[in-house]
Design an enzyme around this catalytic site. Structure first.
Site, short mmCIF file in Angstrom:
data_model
loop_
_atom_site.label_atom_id
_atom_site.label_comp_id
_atom_site.label_asym_id
_atom_site.label_seq_id
_atom_site.Cartn_x
_atom_site.Cartn_y
_atom_site.Cartn_z
N GLU A 33 -14.22 5.83 4.64
CA GLU A 33 -13.18 4.97 4.05
C GLU A 33 -12.79 3.87 5.05
OE1 GLU A 33 -9.90 7.69 3.31
OE2 GLU A 33 -9.47 7.87 5.44
N ASP B 180 -7.17 16.67 5.93
CA ASP B 180 -6.98 15.46 6.75
C ASP B 180 -5.93 15.75 7.83
OD1 ASP B 180 -6.69 12.98 7.87
OD2 ASP B 180 -5.96 11.96 6.09
N LYS C 157 -11.04 11.41 12.16
CA LYS C 157 -10.39 10.14 12.51
C LYS C 157 -10.35 10.05 14.03
CE LYS C 157 -7.63 9.76 8.32
NZ LYS C 157 -6.32 9.70 7.68
N LYS D 21 -10.18 6.03 -3.83
CA LYS D 21 -9.23 7.10 -3.53
C LYS D 21 -7.88 6.64 -4.06
CE LYS D 21 -7.49 8.31 1.10
NZ LYS D 21 -7.87 8.96 2.37
N ASP E 125 -5.56 11.49 -2.71
CA ASP E 125 -4.98 11.95 -1.44
C ASP E 125 -3.50 12.20 -1.68
OD1 ASP E 125 -4.27 12.51 1.14
OD2 ASP E 125 -5.01 10.64 2.01
N GLU F 16 -7.52 15.46 -1.35
CA GLU F 16 -7.27 15.40 0.09
C GLU F 16 -5.86 15.90 0.41
OE1 GLU F 16 -8.56 11.65 1.61
OE2 GLU F 16 -7.39 11.81 3.44
N LYS G 253 -3.71 7.28 -4.13
CA LYS G 253 -2.64 7.90 -3.35
C LYS G 253 -1.61 8.46 -4.32
CE LYS G 253 -3.70 7.12 0.97
NZ LYS G 253 -3.85 8.22 1.92
N HIS H 35 0.89 -1.17 0.00
CA HIS H 35 0.00 0.00 0.00
C HIS H 35 0.92 1.21 0.00
CE1 HIS H 35 -4.03 1.58 0.38
NE2 HIS H 35 -3.66 2.37 1.37
C1 MUC Z 1 -4.88 8.93 4.83
O1 MUC Z 1 -4.09 9.84 4.86
O2 MUC Z 1 -5.99 9.21 4.47
C2 MUC Z 1 -6.61 6.42 4.61
C3 MUC Z 1 -6.88 5.61 3.55
C4 MUC Z 1 -5.66 5.19 3.01
O3 MUC Z 1 -5.47 4.47 2.05
O4 MUC Z 1 -4.66 5.74 3.73
C5 MUC Z 1 -5.19 6.38 4.86
C6 MUC Z 1 -4.46 7.56 5.31
MG MG Z 2 -5.51 11.32 4.07
#
Ligand code: MUC
Ligand code: MG
Length: 371
Positions: A325, A248, A272, A166, A197, A223, A168, A21
């Protein structure tokens, strides 16, 4: 109903992920959960979890530090305390221990689980009452490989498990990230909501270029494009673009939420439990956001089932314009609860039953426990 805390124990569990991941600051192949068991006089047990991402690469609390804060400071402080509600325990923790919201979140979850079991009520009832037991849940495509992400997204869409994704981004040069994002939107965008994000990876100037391009590509939400301390840039971006921004890392608790909203931020907030110090503390931020007209999203630190269920109880009491999420358990190769959460039709079902409504498999706990 008064409970007396007899013992607080904690363990670090290392559970492999189903695939790498990849975030802007770390690539995870394993997730470390800090699990807390609170035993009350008479034998009633409450469970809690505090989980972060990539050791110390995501935030200032590491799994080892969380466990140490609990074992060395918070457990001795709380052992022997009687309680019939959350507030005195939260005040006690805050008076003696600064920060350490992840450790406090695990404990607040365990208090609520024990109290809910004693009262025979679900956590969501203690937190104000669930509006729904079905909550929308997206999935993160973050294998680090565009084709693999597309195949994964297509499979999940075909299975009907998720209808929002989402991505990254932020680890690669902007042009590469834009190519990756555009390819995924082309492949999946007609059938799914696609968000990104950036996890703080851009400076303010790159963020202006990035936002303009992502708006063109058809992304639904961006994000945390800039560093958590750069509230001015985050606020300006939220005012300049119609493409919505989700704060976030920049917004942990009610104080952050108030400051960002008062400074003119026009985006949404990712809640969170770990950032805020527990499910009830995260709701304080939600209520500030509500008062400021700021939309909400139920966020994860990629917790296992205990942390995810604790979060879902809190989120179930809210109106979440951007959904949640809470897919963390699906990213892990194994689970430590007897009956896994149910994910289908883009939604996750909130367990019923008293407290968290889950049963921990203590054999699994021992199996994954770090020795
Ligand atoms: C984040 O920063 O959002 C949440 C979902 C994901 O894949 O990573 C986290 C952290
Ligand atoms: Mg995030």
């Amino acid at each position: 109903m008064t409970l007396c805390i007899e013992r607080i124990e904690s363990w670090l569990l290392d559970i492999p992920t189903i695939r790498p991941h990849k975030l802007s600051m770390a690539t995870m192949g394993c997730q470390t959960l800090t699990i807390v068991r609170l035993t009350c006089a008479g034998g009633l047990v409450g469970w809690g979890e505090a989980t972060t991402i990539g050791g110390l690469s995501y935030g200032p609390e590491s799994p080892e530090g969380i466990k140490s804060a609990i074992d060395t400071y918070l457990a001795p402080l709380l052992t022997g305390q009687q309680f019939d509600g959350l507030t005195p325990l939260v005040n006690l923790m805050n008076a003696s221990v600064k920060g350490n919201t992840f450790a406090k979140s695990a404990l607040e979850t365990a208090f609520l689980d024990a109290q809910g079991k004693a009262l025979r009520q679900p956590l969501s009832t203690l937190l104000g009452g669930a509006q729904s037991r079905q909550l929308p849940v997206l999935w993160t495509l973050a294998s680090g490989d565009t084709e693999r992400d597309i195949a994964e997204g297509q499979r999940l869409l075909a299975e009907g498990r998720h209808n929002a994704f989402k991505l990254k981004i932020g680890a690669r040069p902007l042009a590469d990230d834009l190519r990756h994002t555009a390819a995924i939107v082309r492949a999946l965008g007609a059938d799914a909501s696609i968000r990104v994000d950036v996890n703080q990876a851009w400076d303010a100037a790159s963020a202006v270029r990035g936002m303009a391009a992502l708006q063109e590509i058809g992304i639904d939400l961006v994000e945390q494009p800039v560093a958590l301390w750069d509230r001015a840039a985050l606020t300006q971006l939220s005012q300049r673009f119609t493409l919505p921004i989700l704060a976030d890392e920049a917004v942990a608790d009610a104080h952050d939420g108030y400051a960002l909203a008062a400074g003119g931020f026009r985006g949404a907030y990712a809640l969170k439990i770990a950032k805020a110090g527990g499910p009830a503390q995260a709701l304080k931020l939600a209520h500030v956001a509500d008062a400021a007209g700021i939309a909400l999203y139920g966020g994860t630190m990629l917790e296992g089932s205990i942390g995810s269920v604790a979060s879902l109880h809190a989120w179930s009491t809210l109106k979440l314009a951007w959904g949640t999420e809470m897919f963390g358990p699906l990213l892990l190769k194994d689970d430590i609860i007897a009956e896994p959460l149910s994910f289908a039709d883009g939604q996750v079902t909130l367990p019923d039953g008293p407290g968290l409504g889950i049963e921990v498999d203590e054999d699994k706990l021992r199996f994954y426990q770090r020795t």
